[in-house]
Design a protein around this motif. Sequence first.
Motif, PDB file in Angstrom:
ATOM      1  N   LEU A 152       1.445  -1.157   0.171  1.00  0.00           N
ATOM      2  CA  LEU A 152      -0.188   0.024  -0.108  1.00  0.00           C
ATOM      3  C   LEU A 152       0.837   1.199   0.163  1.00  0.00           C
ATOM      4  O   LEU A 152       0.280   2.400  -0.705  1.00  0.00           O
ATOM      5  CB  LEU A 152      -0.732   0.187   0.943  1.00  0.00           C
ATOM      6  CG  LEU A 152      -1.983  -1.155   1.278  1.00  0.00           C
ATOM      7  CD1 LEU A 152      -3.048  -1.664   2.765  1.00  0.00           C
ATOM      8  CD2 LEU A 152      -2.879  -1.282   0.014  1.00  0.00           C
ATOM      9  N   ALA A 153       2.152   1.630   0.307  1.00  0.00           N
ATOM     10  CA  ALA A 153       2.954   2.721   1.284  1.00  0.00           C
ATOM     11  C   ALA A 153       3.374   2.680  -0.579  1.00  0.00           C
ATOM     12  O   ALA A 153       3.429   3.958  -1.036  1.00  0.00           O
ATOM     13  CB  ALA A 153       4.188   2.129   1.705  1.00  0.00           C
ATOM     14  N   ARG A 154       3.638   1.828  -1.320  1.00  0.00           N
ATOM     15  CA  ARG A 154       4.490   1.540  -2.751  1.00  0.00           C
ATOM     16  C   ARG A 154       3.711   2.424  -3.394  1.00  0.00           C
ATOM     17  O   ARG A 154       3.909   3.252  -4.274  1.00  0.00           O
ATOM     18  CB  ARG A 154       4.683   0.423  -3.127  1.00  0.00           C
ATOM     19  CG  ARG A 154       5.227   0.720  -4.385  1.00  0.00           C
ATOM     20  CD  ARG A 154       6.593  -0.634  -4.620  1.00  0.00           C
ATOM     21  NE  ARG A 154       6.795  -1.163  -3.467  1.00  0.00           N
ATOM     22  CZ  ARG A 154       8.339  -1.947  -3.259  1.00  0.00           C
ATOM     23  NH1 ARG A 154       8.847  -2.483  -4.726  1.00  0.00           N
ATOM     24  NH2 ARG A 154       9.117  -2.712  -2.756  1.00  0.00           N
ATOM     25  N   ARG A 155       2.261   1.918  -3.412  1.00  0.00           N
ATOM     26  CA  ARG A 155       1.388   2.536  -4.077  1.00  0.00           C
ATOM     27  C   ARG A 155       0.744   3.770  -4.020  1.00  0.00           C
ATOM     28  O   ARG A 155       0.839   4.643  -5.096  1.00  0.00           O
ATOM     29  CB  ARG A 155      -0.133   1.345  -3.483  1.00  0.00           C
ATOM     30  CG  ARG A 155      -1.724   2.068  -4.775  1.00  0.00           C
ATOM     31  CD  ARG A 155      -2.824   1.364  -4.737  1.00  0.00           C
ATOM     32  NE  ARG A 155      -3.686   1.572  -5.917  1.00  0.00           N
ATOM     33  CZ  ARG A 155      -4.928   2.073  -5.230  1.00  0.00           C
ATOM     34  NH1 ARG A 155      -5.255   0.541  -4.576  1.00  0.00           N
ATOM     35  NH2 ARG A 155      -5.677   2.423  -5.948  1.00  0.00           N
ATOM     36  N   VAL A 156       0.658   4.358  -2.839  1.00  0.00           N
ATOM     37  CA  VAL A 156       0.956   5.604  -2.568  1.00  0.00           C
ATOM     38  C   VAL A 156       1.825   6.611  -2.952  1.00  0.00           C
ATOM     39  O   VAL A 156       1.313   7.598  -3.723  1.00  0.00           O
ATOM     40  CB  VAL A 156       0.499   6.014  -0.537  1.00  0.00           C
ATOM     41  CG1 VAL A 156       1.214   7.212  -0.113  1.00  0.00           C
ATOM     42  CG2 VAL A 156      -1.158   5.263  -0.644  1.00  0.00           C
TER      43      VAL A 156
END
Length: 177
Positions: free
Chosen positions: A103-107
Amino acid sequence: MSAGTGPAPAGGPTLVRVPVGDPRVAPLLRELGEEYSARYGRDAHAELARYPDEEFTAPHGGVLLLLLERGESVAGGAFRRFDRDTAELKRIWTHSAHRRRGLARRVVAALEREAADRGYRRLYLTTGPRQPEARGLYLAAGYTPLFDTGADPESIGPLPFEKHLPTASRPGKASRL
């Protein structure tokens, strides 16, 4: 700043652009402050409130993005204007119950697209020396460390990174959240 949505991967969280004052931001910032306070042994909530909301608001400021799953904030992040060509990433965070899902990578990827679409040519950020997960995220996402990676992180303090962005093909084009 108006809320915008982005396509979610099949069954995944939905990406939305929100103002800093949106009530869905508060739980993430609260948990972020609690974790930073525990890791660094001092109250981090004042540091999180250091920047005025306008710094995360268009047209000259940045943006705040959230990933929502079933209406709950599971990850988020923001950027603010650092200088004419540079946006500074701030508050990249994944709720503790939703980690290890990318999720952090997507953000970060969404913030990179948004910054490039707004004409920024460079991203800058710092992360703390007691946040090896963040350090790993930025290295994996192609950020260049602006410090000696062989040194003890505690001896450096905040760990600065940068990434140069491709130039947006058309200034002012619509964001691809």
